[in-house]
Scaffold this active site. Structure first.
Site, PDB file in Angstrom:
ATOM      1  CB  CYS A 184      -0.950  -0.001   1.195  1.00 25.04           C
ATOM      2  SG  CYS A 184      -2.161  -1.349   1.165  1.00 25.04           S
ATOM      3  N   GLY A 212      -6.655   2.761   2.954  1.00 23.50           N
ATOM      4  CA  GLY A 212      -6.566   1.655   3.896  1.00 23.50           C
ATOM      5  C   GLY A 212      -7.920   0.998   4.085  1.00 23.50           C
TER       6      GLY A 212
END
Length: 350
Positions: free
Chosen positions: A136, A276
């Protein structure tokens, strides 16, 4: 210092509602149907792009089959991105000196940028920098690494390509909470960023000057997030402690990073955060003392596209560009990922 000139994104043509995905996974794991519905609703994701049609996921094979599908879709998406990005800037492929790629969802050797050089007329001495495994945070880390290169090559232009096809990692035998959460969040997409050196002719027509970047590593946290590589592909590792780590580590990291640049959070006009998940976004809003509205692009990206790993923060950056921020306004880019670690980038509107 480099300049972010422009960002483009593209997605697989298969767009599926969260309800459709929940029904499909519930039919595969009927004994987990209650938990599937619970996690899919709490994720706040409304729909996601998928690399292949939803019905075809039952036929996914081993890691070789998945890697082949990843490469096929990745080449198509990034070919479109590169052509659109260069057309927007009025540049030729031969004007690019460095291609950096980031992914955590697909394996290919030669790597993606080499395959693209056989389809697009880049010059033969174009430098290649494939980055695998940052997950990420790869979008922000990729910008920082390209910026490091451009500091020493201020007349050049570089591309950052992020490609994540998270759905191709789905594991049918893994009924763990981590995999259930993963099926509720992760999605597919791609992004391309054109970054220019200070002395490039188009630098003054860019969007954001890159002022500074920093990495923060948290020892002995490798089981917080990542993949175990198994015969069927990538098996997710995901802990519920991510929001706690954000509170305990990311907040002081932000203070340290900004202090090193002689500013505080009050000097930052806007945030460009990797989405997220809802709990992570809420915690980032809390530690930065910012309202949810200031993270609206992150929330919208999460709801409309899901968590696309390294692509998500670049999708948020693309939407932030459309805001037409005030000249000289400061922004903070932020993402977290496997290790566990975080990456930050301070930018300023040109």
């Amino acid at each position: 210092m480099g300049t972010i000139h422009s960002v483009v994104t593209s997605f697989p043509e298969n767009y599926v509602s969260q309800d459709e995905i929940s029904n499909e996974i519930g039919s595969i794991w009927p004994d987990k149907r209650k938990h599937v519905d619970q996690f899919h609703q709490s994720s706040q994701v409304k729909g996601r792009h998928l690399a292949i049609p939803l019905a075809d996921y039952k036929n996914l094979g081993d890691i070789g089959d998945r890697s082949s599908k990843w490469l096929e879709v990745a080449v198509e998406l990034q070919t479109n991105n590169i052509n659109n990005l260069l057309k927007k800037a009025g540049l030729l492929p031969s004007d690019i000196s460095l291609i950096t790629t980031t992914t955590v969802t697909g394996l290919a050797i030669p790597t993606l940028e080499a395959r693209l050089m056989n389809k697009i007329a880049f010059k033969p001495n174009t430098k290649r920098l494939p980055i695998f495994g940052l997950g990420c945070l790869g979008g922000v880390a990729g910008i920082n690494r390209v910026n490091d290169y451009l500091k020493g090559h201020p007349t050049e232009a570089a591309l950052l390509l992020a490609t994540e096809l998270c759905s191709l990692t789905f594991q049918f035998q893994d009924k763990s909470v981590a995999n259930l959460v993963g099926t509720s969040l992760f999605a597919d997409g791609s992004a391309a960023v054109l970054i220019l050196g200070d002395e490039h002719p188009l630098a003054k027509k860019g969007q954001f000057k890159i002022l500074s970047g920093e990495s923060f590593f948290y020892p002995n946290t490798e089981r917080i997030m990542g993949w175990d590589i198994v015969s069927s592909g990538f098996q997710i590792v995901l802990s519920g402690d991510v929001p706690k780590i954000v509170a305990e580590n990311v907040k002081p990291n932000i203070t340290e990073f900004l202090s090193g640049n002689k500013i505080t959070l009050s000097d930052v006009g806007f945030m460009v955060s990797h989405p997220g998940g809802p709990k992570v976004l809420d915690k980032i809003s809390e530690i930065s003392d910012r309202s949810s509205e200031e993270f609206r692009h992150s929330w919208t990206s999460l709801k409309d596209k899901g968590n696309m790993s390294s692509v998500s923060v670049l999708h948020v950056l693309e939407k932030t560009i459309e805001d037409n921020r005030a000249p000289n306004e400061l922004g903070l880019m932020l993402a977290m990922g496997p290790a566990f670690c975080s990456e930050m980038c301070l930018i300023k509107k040109v």
